[in-house]
Design a protein around this motif. Structure first.
Motif, mmCIF file in Angstrom:
data_model
loop_
_atom_site.group_PDB
_atom_site.id
_atom_site.type_symbol
_atom_site.label_atom_id
_atom_site.label_comp_id
_atom_site.label_asym_id
_atom_site.label_seq_id
_atom_site.Cartn_x
_atom_site.Cartn_y
_atom_site.Cartn_z
ATOM 1 N N LEU A 13 0.827 -1.206 0.000
ATOM 2 C CA LEU A 13 0.000 0.000 0.000
ATOM 3 C C LEU A 13 0.868 1.266 0.000
ATOM 4 C CD1 LEU A 13 -2.757 -1.076 2.570
ATOM 5 C CD2 LEU A 13 -3.051 -0.747 0.101
ATOM 6 N N ALA A 14 1.946 1.224 0.774
ATOM 7 C CA ALA A 14 2.846 2.379 0.830
ATOM 8 C C ALA A 14 3.495 2.620 -0.527
ATOM 9 C CB ALA A 14 3.914 2.161 1.902
ATOM 10 N N THR A 15 3.938 1.542 -1.172
ATOM 11 C CA THR A 15 4.561 1.662 -2.489
ATOM 12 C C THR A 15 3.606 2.318 -3.484
ATOM 13 O OG1 THR A 15 5.937 -0.289 -2.096
ATOM 14 C CG2 THR A 15 5.633 0.385 -4.380
ATOM 15 N N GLU A 16 2.358 1.922 -3.404
ATOM 16 C CA GLU A 16 1.345 2.485 -4.302
ATOM 17 C C GLU A 16 1.178 3.986 -4.060
ATOM 18 O OE1 GLU A 16 -3.432 1.888 -5.140
ATOM 19 O OE2 GLU A 16 -2.258 0.199 -4.381
ATOM 20 N N GLN A 17 1.164 4.376 -2.780
ATOM 21 C CA GLN A 17 1.024 5.802 -2.464
ATOM 22 C C GLN A 17 2.222 6.604 -2.936
ATOM 23 O OE1 GLN A 17 -0.712 5.205 1.860
ATOM 24 N NE2 GLN A 17 -1.001 7.323 1.214
ATOM 25 N N TYR A 18 3.420 6.081 -2.708
ATOM 26 C CA TYR A 18 4.614 6.796 -3.143
ATOM 27 C C TYR A 18 4.694 6.876 -4.669
ATOM 28 C CZ TYR A 18 6.746 7.305 1.472
ATOM 29 O OH TYR A 18 7.032 7.684 2.759
ATOM 30 N N GLN A 19 4.290 5.808 -5.335
ATOM 31 C CA GLN A 19 4.301 5.824 -6.799
ATOM 32 C C GLN A 19 3.383 6.910 -7.348
ATOM 33 O OE1 GLN A 19 3.335 1.746 -7.772
ATOM 34 N NE2 GLN A 19 5.491 1.180 -8.032
ATOM 35 N N SER A 20 2.286 7.190 -6.627
ATOM 36 C CA SER A 20 1.348 8.221 -7.085
ATOM 37 C C SER A 20 1.976 9.611 -7.060
ATOM 38 C CB SER A 20 0.082 8.215 -6.223
ATOM 39 O OG SER A 20 0.357 8.686 -4.916
ATOM 40 N N THR A 21 3.086 9.760 -6.292
ATOM 41 C CA THR A 21 3.795 11.044 -6.263
ATOM 42 C C THR A 21 5.063 11.014 -7.118
ATOM 43 O OG1 THR A 21 5.151 10.486 -4.319
ATOM 44 C CG2 THR A 21 2.968 11.422 -3.899
ATOM 45 N N GLY A 22 5.249 9.925 -7.858
ATOM 46 C CA GLY A 22 6.402 9.812 -8.738
ATOM 47 C C GLY A 22 7.653 9.268 -8.082
ATOM 48 N N VAL A 23 7.530 8.635 -6.905
ATOM 49 C CA VAL A 23 8.680 8.113 -6.179
ATOM 50 C C VAL A 23 8.832 6.614 -6.423
ATOM 51 C CG1 VAL A 23 9.659 7.688 -3.882
ATOM 52 C CG2 VAL A 23 8.543 9.877 -4.393
ATOM 53 N N ASP A 24 10.032 6.196 -6.794
ATOM 54 C CA ASP A 24 10.348 4.782 -7.006
ATOM 55 C C ASP A 24 10.897 4.219 -5.696
ATOM 56 O OD1 ASP A 24 11.456 2.300 -7.644
ATOM 57 O OD2 ASP A 24 12.181 2.952 -9.603
ATOM 58 N N VAL A 25 10.061 3.490 -4.956
ATOM 59 C CA VAL A 25 10.436 2.997 -3.630
ATOM 60 C C VAL A 25 11.588 2.004 -3.715
ATOM 61 C CG1 VAL A 25 9.639 1.724 -1.596
ATOM 62 C CG2 VAL A 25 8.148 3.419 -2.679
ATOM 63 N N GLU A 26 11.553 1.107 -4.683
ATOM 64 C CA GLU A 26 12.620 0.109 -4.800
ATOM 65 C C GLU A 26 13.969 0.761 -5.081
ATOM 66 O OE1 GLU A 26 12.913 -3.115 -4.221
ATOM 67 O OE2 GLU A 26 10.894 -3.063 -3.399
ATOM 68 N N ASN A 27 13.956 1.797 -5.877
ATOM 69 C CA ASN A 27 15.211 2.509 -6.151
ATOM 70 C C ASN A 27 15.720 3.212 -4.897
ATOM 71 O OD1 ASN A 27 17.280 3.556 -8.039
ATOM 72 N ND2 ASN A 27 16.337 5.528 -7.575
ATOM 73 N N ALA A 28 14.798 3.766 -4.108
ATOM 74 C CA ALA A 28 15.194 4.400 -2.848
ATOM 75 C C ALA A 28 15.840 3.379 -1.915
ATOM 76 C CB ALA A 28 13.976 5.034 -2.171
ATOM 77 N N LEU A 29 15.262 2.181 -1.831
ATOM 78 C CA LEU A 29 15.822 1.140 -0.972
ATOM 79 C C LEU A 29 17.167 0.644 -1.503
ATOM 80 C CD1 LEU A 29 12.638 -0.927 -0.050
ATOM 81 C CD2 LEU A 29 13.952 0.593 1.428
ATOM 82 N N LYS A 30 17.295 0.616 -2.807
ATOM 83 C CA LYS A 30 18.578 0.224 -3.395
ATOM 84 C C LYS A 30 19.680 1.192 -2.986
ATOM 85 C CE LYS A 30 20.808 -0.629 -7.880
ATOM 86 N NZ LYS A 30 20.622 -0.604 -9.366
ATOM 87 N N GLN A 31 19.389 2.481 -3.026
ATOM 88 C CA GLN A 31 20.374 3.481 -2.615
ATOM 89 C C GLN A 31 20.674 3.386 -1.121
ATOM 90 O OE1 GLN A 31 20.055 7.548 -4.537
ATOM 91 N NE2 GLN A 31 18.061 6.733 -5.123
ATOM 92 N N LEU A 32 19.638 3.100 -0.325
ATOM 93 C CA LEU A 32 19.838 2.971 1.115
ATOM 94 C C LEU A 32 20.740 1.780 1.429
ATOM 95 C CD1 LEU A 32 18.991 4.157 3.881
ATOM 96 C CD2 LEU A 32 17.137 2.475 3.911
ATOM 97 N N ARG A 33 20.506 0.657 0.752
ATOM 98 C CA ARG A 33 21.330 -0.543 0.984
ATOM 99 C C ARG A 33 22.799 -0.290 0.644
ATOM 100 N NH1 ARG A 33 16.907 -3.048 -1.762
ATOM 101 N NH2 ARG A 33 15.519 -4.107 -0.285
ATOM 102 N N ALA A 34 23.035 0.580 -0.310
ATOM 103 C CA ALA A 34 24.404 0.850 -0.756
ATOM 104 C C ALA A 34 25.125 1.855 0.141
ATOM 105 C CB ALA A 34 24.387 1.364 -2.195
ATOM 106 N N THR A 35 24.422 2.447 1.100
ATOM 107 C CA THR A 35 25.002 3.467 1.969
ATOM 108 C C THR A 35 25.498 2.839 3.266
ATOM 109 O OG1 THR A 35 23.498 5.141 1.071
ATOM 110 C CG2 THR A 35 24.591 5.642 3.163
ATOM 111 N N GLU A 36 26.784 3.026 3.551
ATOM 112 C CA GLU A 36 27.381 2.478 4.767
ATOM 113 C C GLU A 36 27.602 3.595 5.784
ATOM 114 O OE1 GLU A 36 30.951 0.512 3.537
ATOM 115 O OE2 GLU A 36 29.886 -1.266 2.845
ATOM 116 N N ILE A 37 27.042 3.416 6.967
ATOM 117 C CA ILE A 37 27.269 4.357 8.062
ATOM 118 C C ILE A 37 28.506 3.907 8.835
ATOM 119 C CG2 ILE A 37 26.271 5.429 10.110
ATOM 120 C CD1 ILE A 37 24.717 6.002 7.524
ATOM 121 N N SER A 38 29.400 4.824 9.147
ATOM 122 C CA SER A 38 30.588 4.490 9.930
ATOM 123 C C SER A 38 30.234 4.601 11.414
ATOM 124 C CB SER A 38 31.756 5.414 9.579
ATOM 125 O OG SER A 38 32.976 4.891 10.056
ATOM 126 N N VAL A 39 30.036 3.440 12.041
ATOM 127 C CA VAL A 39 29.636 3.382 13.448
ATOM 128 C C VAL A 39 30.876 3.574 14.323
ATOM 129 C CG1 VAL A 39 28.550 1.949 15.221
ATOM 130 C CG2 VAL A 39 27.725 1.848 12.853
#
Length: 429
Positions: A13-39
């Protein structure tokens, strides 16, 4: 317990809502997975380190609280870090300070070498965790008067210059071993409690000392040098040698990474406003994400307006590849592993929220001068179902969803932390 079917339904349901605003949720998650936080390692033991010299924290640093179970040696700290990483989605880095080497006997900071960090290097390879590094210009007799690289005594300056040189060589070896750059960040506490009669000379000395430290060339594919600015601190309330202006100029002229710490500026000043302008002139930024409360107190990162603004600036400016995100807080009043989990998860949440913005639409409206629609869209974004996307990300990353991670921390506290002696001096690393 939240069922996977409920998580999947909410995510759809969230993906559908974000898509209605032109946001690609899977692409956002792909970028998040590629980001490493230095703990940062120092949350786990209150910045004590393992030099076994009996020294106490100083040079403008203070940690409050005495929550039971702090790590007393490298093995315990690594165990605690592994627990923390198991609660945080994604693959992340570890930021080490020089005083966290494993020393069989006291070693001068000028004489530390790769051999003292081999245990960390081996662990990082086994865990798939890349390392970053920092020289330690504090908690040492030669830093007791608040000056190190800018000290008027040439012998003291030479000591700290050689410490910096040794640390760069260690960091370079870490970068070679892990096959990606180790960010080696230089912060010094140098400053005066009261107004100085000469602000310029210490800064010339600091610049000269840094130039000596950075003299040896290293390939940037395995070592990135960063310099960190500060406005004020404990014992340096009136004057800090390495101010923002000093290090901004130094980073620009020496082609260094500039480190911006969220707690190092005036309480009304924010680093989110500095990201786009500094990246016009320096190659890359290192961020120390923290939460100052009235002063540079380095509280655990919460989902604040400034945290969200920092991540929005990185994403809106398309700066993710030029910004290294690290954490820098220490709270000994609460469970230290929980502090890691809360701070890192919040940092990732804020980044995900920024990635889920209709960025192109917002910037188009701005270019067209439709500030009414821009504001309206920004406000509507605040009630979008971000939480459902976050829960899906956690579930698919095999880490606890929602508050479930706290149960895991409590179990670890009962089975591991509670068994630790309150006398760290009796423990052999």
């Amino acid at each position: 317990m939240t069922s996977f079917s409920n998580i999947d339904s909410a995510y759809a349901l969230a993906t559908e809502q974000y898509q209605s605003t032109g946001v690609d949720v899977e692409n956002a998650l792909k970028q998040l997975r590629a980001t490493e936080i230095s703990v940062h390692c120092w949350q786990g033991d209150d910045v004590a380190g393992f030099e076994n010299t009996g020294g106490t924290l100083g040079s403008g640093l203070a940690v409050t609280g005495n929550y039971p179970g702090r790590a007393r040696n490298a093995a315990e700290l690594r165990s605690d870090l592994e627990k923390a990483y198991s609660l945080i989605p994604g693959k992340h880095r570890l930021n080490l300070h020089a005083l966290y080497g494993e020393f069989d006997e006291p070693v001068q900071r000028t004489d530390i070498g790769v051999e003292h960090f081999q245990g960390w290097i081996d662990w990082s390879r086994d865990q798939g965790v890349s390392l970053d590094f920092n020289p330690s210009y504090f908690s040492h007799p030669l830093a007791d008067d608040g000056l190190t690289l800018a000290h008027p005594d040439e012998g003291i300056r030479e000591f700290w210059i050689n410490h910096g040189i040794a640390c760069r060589r260690i960091a370079a070896e870490m970068g070679k071993t892990q096959n990606n750059p180790c960010v080696n960040n230089v912060w010094v506490p140098d400053g005066y409690k009261d107004s100085p009669a000469d602000r310029a000379t210490p800064r010339y000395r600091l610049a000269e000392s840094l130039d000596r430290i950075f003299e040896e060339p290293f390939d940037t594919s395995y070592l990135l040098d960063a310099v960190e600015c500060k406005l004020f601190g404990i014992g340096s309330e009136s004057y800090v040698v390495g101010s923002h202006e000093f290090y901004l100029g130094y980073a620009i002229t020496r082609d260094k990474v500039l480190c911006l710490d969220a707690g190092h500026f005036h309480p009304t000043e924010v680093i989110s406003d500095k990201i786009s302008s500094t990246l016009m002139y320096v190659p890359e930024l290192l961020l120390h994400v923290s939460r100052g409360v009235r002063w540079d107190s380095d509280h655990v990162v919460t989902m604040s307006d400034e945290l969200q603004a920092i991540m929005q600036e990185i994403v809106r400016g398309n700066h993710l590849r030029r910004v290294h995100i690290g954490l820098d807080f220490f709270d000994a009043s609460i469970n230290r592993i929980a502090a890691w989990a809360i701070g890192t998860r919040n940092t990732l949440k804020a980044l995900l929220m920024a990635l889920l913005e209709p960025r192109e639409e917002l910037q188009r409206l701005e270019r067209e001068g439709d500030f009414t629609a821009r504001l309206a869209l920004m406000e509507e974004q605040k009630t979008m179902p971000f939480g459902a996307v976050w829960d899906h990300y956690c579930a698919t990353s095999d880490v606890p969803v929602g508050r479930q991670w706290l149960d895991s921390v409590r179990e670890y506290e009962s089975s591991v932390l509670s068994k630790r002696s309150e006398s760290p001096e009796s423990v052999i690393a």
